[in-house]
Design an enzyme around this catalytic site. Structure first.
Site, PDB file in Angstrom:
ATOM      1  N   HIS A 117     -14.488   3.190   0.534  1.00  0.00           N
ATOM      2  CA  HIS A 117     -15.074   3.964  -0.114  1.00  0.00           C
ATOM      3  C   HIS A 117     -15.008   3.287  -1.513  1.00  0.00           C
ATOM      4  CE1 HIS A 117     -10.473   4.183   0.026  1.00  0.00           C
ATOM      5  NE2 HIS A 117     -11.193   4.007  -1.673  1.00  0.00           N
TER       6      HIS A 117
ATOM      7  N   HIS B 197     -15.119  -0.151  -7.806  1.00  0.00           N
ATOM      8  CA  HIS B 197     -15.055  -1.268  -6.671  1.00  0.00           C
ATOM      9  C   HIS B 197     -14.480   0.087  -4.296  1.00  0.00           C
ATOM     10  CE1 HIS B 197     -11.134  -0.242  -7.978  1.00  0.00           C
ATOM     11  NE2 HIS B 197     -10.571  -0.150  -6.850  1.00  0.00           N
TER      12      HIS B 197
HETATM   13  P1  2AM Z   1      -8.202   0.889  -4.462  1.00  0.00           P
HETATM   14  O1  2AM Z   1      -8.537   0.797  -3.624  1.00  0.00           O
HETATM   15  O2  2AM Z   1      -8.531   0.198  -5.722  1.00  0.00           O
HETATM   16  O3  2AM Z   1      -6.568   0.549  -4.313  1.00  0.00           O
HETATM   17  C1  2AM Z   1      -7.059   6.631  -2.125  1.00  0.00           C
HETATM   18  O4  2AM Z   1      -5.495   6.062  -2.410  1.00  0.00           O
HETATM   19  C2  2AM Z   1      -8.002   5.732  -3.901  1.00  0.00           C
HETATM   20  O5  2AM Z   1      -7.552   6.250  -4.278  1.00  0.00           O
HETATM   21  C3  2AM Z   1      -7.899   4.039  -3.121  1.00  0.00           C
HETATM   22  O6  2AM Z   1      -9.245   3.791  -2.841  1.00  0.00           O
HETATM   23  C4  2AM Z   1      -6.921   3.793  -4.494  1.00  0.00           C
HETATM   24  O7  2AM Z   1      -7.531   2.875  -5.557  1.00  0.00           O
HETATM   25  C5  2AM Z   1      -7.610   5.251  -5.235  1.00  0.00           C
HETATM   26  N1  2AM Z   1      -6.110   5.163  -6.732  1.00  0.00           N
HETATM   27  C6  2AM Z   1      -6.676   4.904  -7.721  1.00  0.00           C
HETATM   28  N2  2AM Z   1      -5.403   5.003  -7.982  1.00  0.00           N
HETATM   29  C7  2AM Z   1      -4.455   5.040  -7.231  1.00  0.00           C
HETATM   30  C8  2AM Z   1      -3.096   5.531  -7.169  1.00  0.00           C
HETATM   31  N3  2AM Z   1      -2.150   5.495  -8.678  1.00  0.00           N
HETATM   32  N4  2AM Z   1      -2.371   5.605  -6.363  1.00  0.00           N
HETATM   33  C9  2AM Z   1      -3.265   5.507  -4.472  1.00  0.00           C
HETATM   34  N5  2AM Z   1      -4.435   4.680  -4.898  1.00  0.00           N
HETATM   35  C10 2AM Z   1      -5.104   4.918  -6.063  1.00  0.00           C
END
Ligand code: 2AM
Length: 178
Positions: A36, A120
């Site tokens: 996602h 991303h």
């Molecule tokens: P990431 O894929 O770059 O880790 C669900 O957890 C989504 O929220 C993930 O896509 C994650 O990004 C994003 N996300 C952004 N900030 C976050 C945080 N502080 N903790 C966990 N997930 C985060």
């Protein structure tokens, strides 16, 4: 509830992404069904707050737009690679939707997101030990481009942290309309 707002990806794109993945020992590959593009991480909120956030998201008016994935990258913290991703082009349509969601979330009572929006799709997570191999993977696949896909809705997901990988459940879909 642990929540985030994201774009889901068409099945064809998920299949193309997952076909590229593999071959680096020591990294945890994200399951294709979990791919996602996060627009806003919300985190843990009580039920009444989730309702407020849903109302705020439902009031957003934005137009459908094309999304293109292009090139790979990594995120690092204290010199350690944490994750591998495919980047999305930061087009006006995507930036506009993200800004509207950010405004809506703040109006509904969330503190501002401090991190700059870097669109991303995470492909793998790493404990930092596979640095060289990840760098090689990024180089080898850096010409990856997806066909542009039309984005016609965004999604409020809930996330349950599992033993191996989180389980993401689409809770509400919000349509974009011209
Ligand atoms: P990431 O894929 O770059 O880790 C669900 O957890 C989504 O929220 C993930 O896509 C994650 O990004 C994003 N996300 C952004 N900030 C976050 C945080 N502080 N903790 C966990 N997930 C985060």
């Amino acid at each position: 509830m642990r929540l985030f707002v994201a774009l889901d990806l068409p099945q064809e794109v998920k299949i193309r992404l997952s076909a590229m993945c593999g071959g680096i020992p020591g990294v945890r590959w994200v399951k294709p069904e979990n791919y996602h593009l996060t627009l806003r991480f919300i985190g843990e909120v009580p039920g009444y707050m989730a309702e407020e956030l849903d109302i705020a998201l439902a009031s957003i008016r934005a137009k459908p737009f094309e999304l293109s994935l292009s090139g790979l990258g990594t995120f690092e913290k204290s010199g350690r690679v944490q994750s591998l991703h495919v980047a999305a082009e930061r087009t006006p349509g995507l930036a506009h939707l993200q800004a509207k969601i950010e405004t809506a979330m703040q109006r509904a009572g969330l503190p501002p997101e401090r991190k700059k929006f870097a669109p991303h799709v995470t492909l793998a997570r790493s404990d930092g030990s596979s640095l060289n191999k990840l760098a090689g993977f990024v180089q080898a696949h850096n010409l990856f481009r997806s066909e542009p896909v039309m984005v016609e809705h965004f999604v409020l997901f809930s996330s349950r942290l599992g033993k191996e990988q989180a389980v993401y459940t689409p809770e509400v879909e919000y349509a974009l309309a011209a």
